[in-house]
Design a protein around this motif. Structure first.
Motif, PDB file in Angstrom:
ATOM      1  N   ALA A 298      14.168  11.228  -5.704  1.00 17.07           N
ATOM      2  CA  ALA A 298      13.419   9.998  -5.426  1.00 17.07           C
ATOM      3  C   ALA A 298      14.212   9.046  -4.538  1.00 17.07           C
ATOM      4  CB  ALA A 298      13.049   9.309  -6.736  1.00 17.07           C
ATOM      5  N   VAL A 299      15.540   9.108  -4.591  1.00 17.83           N
ATOM      6  CA  VAL A 299      16.362   8.234  -3.752  1.00 17.83           C
ATOM      7  C   VAL A 299      16.063   8.486  -2.284  1.00 17.83           C
ATOM      8  CG1 VAL A 299      18.715   7.674  -3.061  1.00 17.83           C
ATOM      9  CG2 VAL A 299      18.192   8.042  -5.474  1.00 17.83           C
ATOM     10  N   PHE A 300      16.029   9.761  -1.894  1.00 17.60           N
ATOM     11  CA  PHE A 300      15.824  10.100  -0.487  1.00 17.60           C
ATOM     12  C   PHE A 300      14.356   9.971  -0.079  1.00 17.60           C
ATOM     13  CE2 PHE A 300      19.819  12.157  -1.532  1.00 17.60           C
ATOM     14  CZ  PHE A 300      20.598  11.823  -0.442  1.00 17.60           C
TER      15      PHE A 300
ATOM     16  N   GLU B 202      13.061   7.455   2.806  1.00 18.50           N
ATOM     17  CA  GLU B 202      12.279   7.950   3.939  1.00 18.50           C
ATOM     18  C   GLU B 202      11.006   7.142   4.135  1.00 18.50           C
ATOM     19  OE1 GLU B 202      10.736  12.251   5.700  1.00 18.50           O
ATOM     20  OE2 GLU B 202      11.542  12.097   3.675  1.00 18.50           O
ATOM     21  N   LYS B 203      10.415   6.682   3.037  1.00 14.57           N
ATOM     22  CA  LYS B 203       9.176   5.912   3.128  1.00 14.57           C
ATOM     23  C   LYS B 203       9.407   4.499   3.643  1.00 14.57           C
ATOM     24  CE  LYS B 203       6.676   8.403  -0.525  1.00 14.57           C
ATOM     25  NZ  LYS B 203       6.048   8.303  -1.861  1.00 14.57           N
TER      26      LYS B 203
ATOM     27  N   ASP C 217       0.810  -1.223   0.000  1.00 15.54           N
ATOM     28  CA  ASP C 217       0.000   0.000   0.000  1.00 15.54           C
ATOM     29  C   ASP C 217       0.842   1.270   0.000  1.00 15.54           C
ATOM     30  OD1 ASP C 217      -2.258  -1.604   0.097  1.00 15.54           O
ATOM     31  OD2 ASP C 217      -2.284  -1.628   2.294  1.00 15.54           O
ATOM     32  N   ILE C 218       2.171   1.127   0.129  1.00 16.47           N
ATOM     33  CA  ILE C 218       3.032   2.309   0.093  1.00 16.47           C
ATOM     34  C   ILE C 218       2.957   2.944  -1.290  1.00 16.47           C
ATOM     35  CG2 ILE C 218       5.406   3.150   0.301  1.00 16.47           C
ATOM     36  CD1 ILE C 218       5.995   0.895   2.193  1.00 16.47           C
ATOM     37  N   HIS C 219       2.568   4.199  -1.307  1.00 18.84           N
ATOM     38  CA  HIS C 219       2.432   4.887  -2.601  1.00 18.84           C
ATOM     39  C   HIS C 219       3.801   5.374  -3.068  1.00 18.84           C
ATOM     40  CE1 HIS C 219       0.874   7.351  -5.827  1.00 18.84           C
ATOM     41  NE2 HIS C 219       1.544   8.389  -5.344  1.00 18.84           N
ATOM     42  N   LEU C 220       4.176   4.977  -4.265  1.00 15.43           N
ATOM     43  CA  LEU C 220       5.444   5.381  -4.851  1.00 15.43           C
ATOM     44  C   LEU C 220       5.193   6.136  -6.148  1.00 15.43           C
ATOM     45  CD1 LEU C 220       7.627   2.144  -4.419  1.00 15.43           C
ATOM     46  CD2 LEU C 220       7.476   4.109  -2.894  1.00 15.43           C
TER      47      LEU C 220
END
Length: 364
Positions: free
Chosen positions: A168-170, A174-175, A58-61
């Motif tokens: 996007a790397v950081f 973080e996520k 469910d993690i939105h990327l």
């Protein structure tokens, strides 16, 4: 009921128009979004990795985070652990205390803002001395997500995409924190900035440094940037400041070389005349990779010697899957391999002397 020819003709023309419109739309979409196929493949790989790593689907990327997520490392695929590394016990213990322990004890770290993992760790030293092996073993043991960041991941031919990928790397780390971002050969990616840098490269470095500053200023994040390099003098000063925890992985001394040889030859059959301490004393300028190559050459020489014995005696002394009594590495095999490795050793000595004379071997 008779079929109306005009209706049939109209239907055929309508179908052709729909097909032509679809093909035109598809061609335009490929022109507007040329990376669509790669994006879909990256999304599929990232989702599969999320499932295997136990991360929530469910993690939105975002699109760029999904592309970076393909660099996540699955610990079960790593074959290197601490036991495979010889002669670096003090460095391993310090990495466990400095990096792994603060990452794991998240509850304890809330008692003090200082009980935090370092935001940056640098492993530096000559090639072949175990820096990448340390990173792999760290990834296997760490109770954290490991992002093996490749330089090709951040390079894109479209203007502005490299900066978005750097961001996007950081944001991805973080996520999914706690996370370790590993950059091998960090000097090639974040080398000293000068006027000769391309505009896109300069902007990507600036974006990376800016986001890294935000990471350092936050005490709640559990993200560590781990860099490895053979040329620390080529790393930008601003990057070195953000890598406060540095470990020098130099050429092994005689006791370390003996331990490395024990690790390499643990599963080999050795003759009684083989003395690892003697071999360690004769390989003063050898790195861990050089010692592995020395053992490989000795094993190959032993193999050919066994084959020659079989031909001369017209009988088999070594069967595939057998007891392998004819395949025993002796001291003479190592001495011959050592003579073959002498030229590489001399070249390394000359290179080290050249570095010292030019002053490039010092860290500012």
């Amino acid at each position: 009921m008779p079929v109306n020819p005009e209706f049939v003709s109209l239907s055929v023309r309508f179908a052709l128009c729909v097909a032509l419109s679809y093909m035109t739309w598809k061609a335009i979409r490929e022109i507007i979004e040329p990376n669509r196929k790669q994006r879909l493949e990256a999304e599929k790989r990232a989702r599969d990795l999320f499932v295997r790593l136990g991360l929530s689907p469910d993690i939105h990327l975002s699109e760029h985070e999904m592309f970076v997520a393909t660099n996540l490392v699955e610990p079960s695929t790593i074959t290197v652990d601490w036991d495979d590394i010889g002669g670096l016990e003090s460095t391993i213990e310090e990495l466990r205390r400095t990096v792994l322990a603060p990452l794991r004890r998240r509850a304890d770290s809330r008692a003090s803002s200082l009980i935090q993992p370092p935001k940056g760790v640098m492993l530096y030293g000559p090639p072949g001395c175990g820096k990448t092996m340390l990173a792999k073993a760290l990834a296997k043991e760490a109770d954290a997500r490991f992002i093996n960041l490749q330089l090709s991941t951040l390079t894109d031919k479209w203007y502005g995409e490299s900066q978005k990928l750097a961001a996007a790397v950081f944001s991805l780390a973080e996520k999914i924190q706690p996370a370790i971002i590993f950059i091998d050969e960090i000097d090639a990616f974040l080398r000293i900035r000068d006027r000769g840098d391309h505009e896109v490269t300069a902007m990507m470095k600036a974006q990376f440094l800016s986001l890294w500053d935000g990471l350092i200023s936050s005490s709640d994040t559990k993200i560590v940037v781990l860099g490895a390099t053979n040329r620390p003098q080529d790393v930008d000063d601003a990057i070195r400041r953000r890598l406060p925890c540095a470990f020098c992985i130099g050429y092994p001394d005689i006791s370390q070389r003996a331990l490395i040889l024990q690790k390499i030859l643990a599963k080999e059959q050795l003759a009684l005349d083989v003395e690892l301490n003697v071999i360690a004393a004769q390989t003063e300028t050898f790195s861990g990779a050089d010692l592995h190559e020395l053992c490989r050459k000795a094993a190959v020489r032993c193999f050919h010697r066994s084959e020659d014995m079989e031909e001369q005696n017209n009988q088999t002394h070594r069967h595939a899957g057998g007891d392998g009594d004819g395949y025993v590495i002796n001291m003479e095999d190592f001495q011959d391999a050592l003579l073959q490795s002498g030229s590489a050793s001399h070249l390394r000595i000359l290179g080290a002397l050249a570095d010292r004379l030019s002053g490039s071997g010092n860290i500012a």
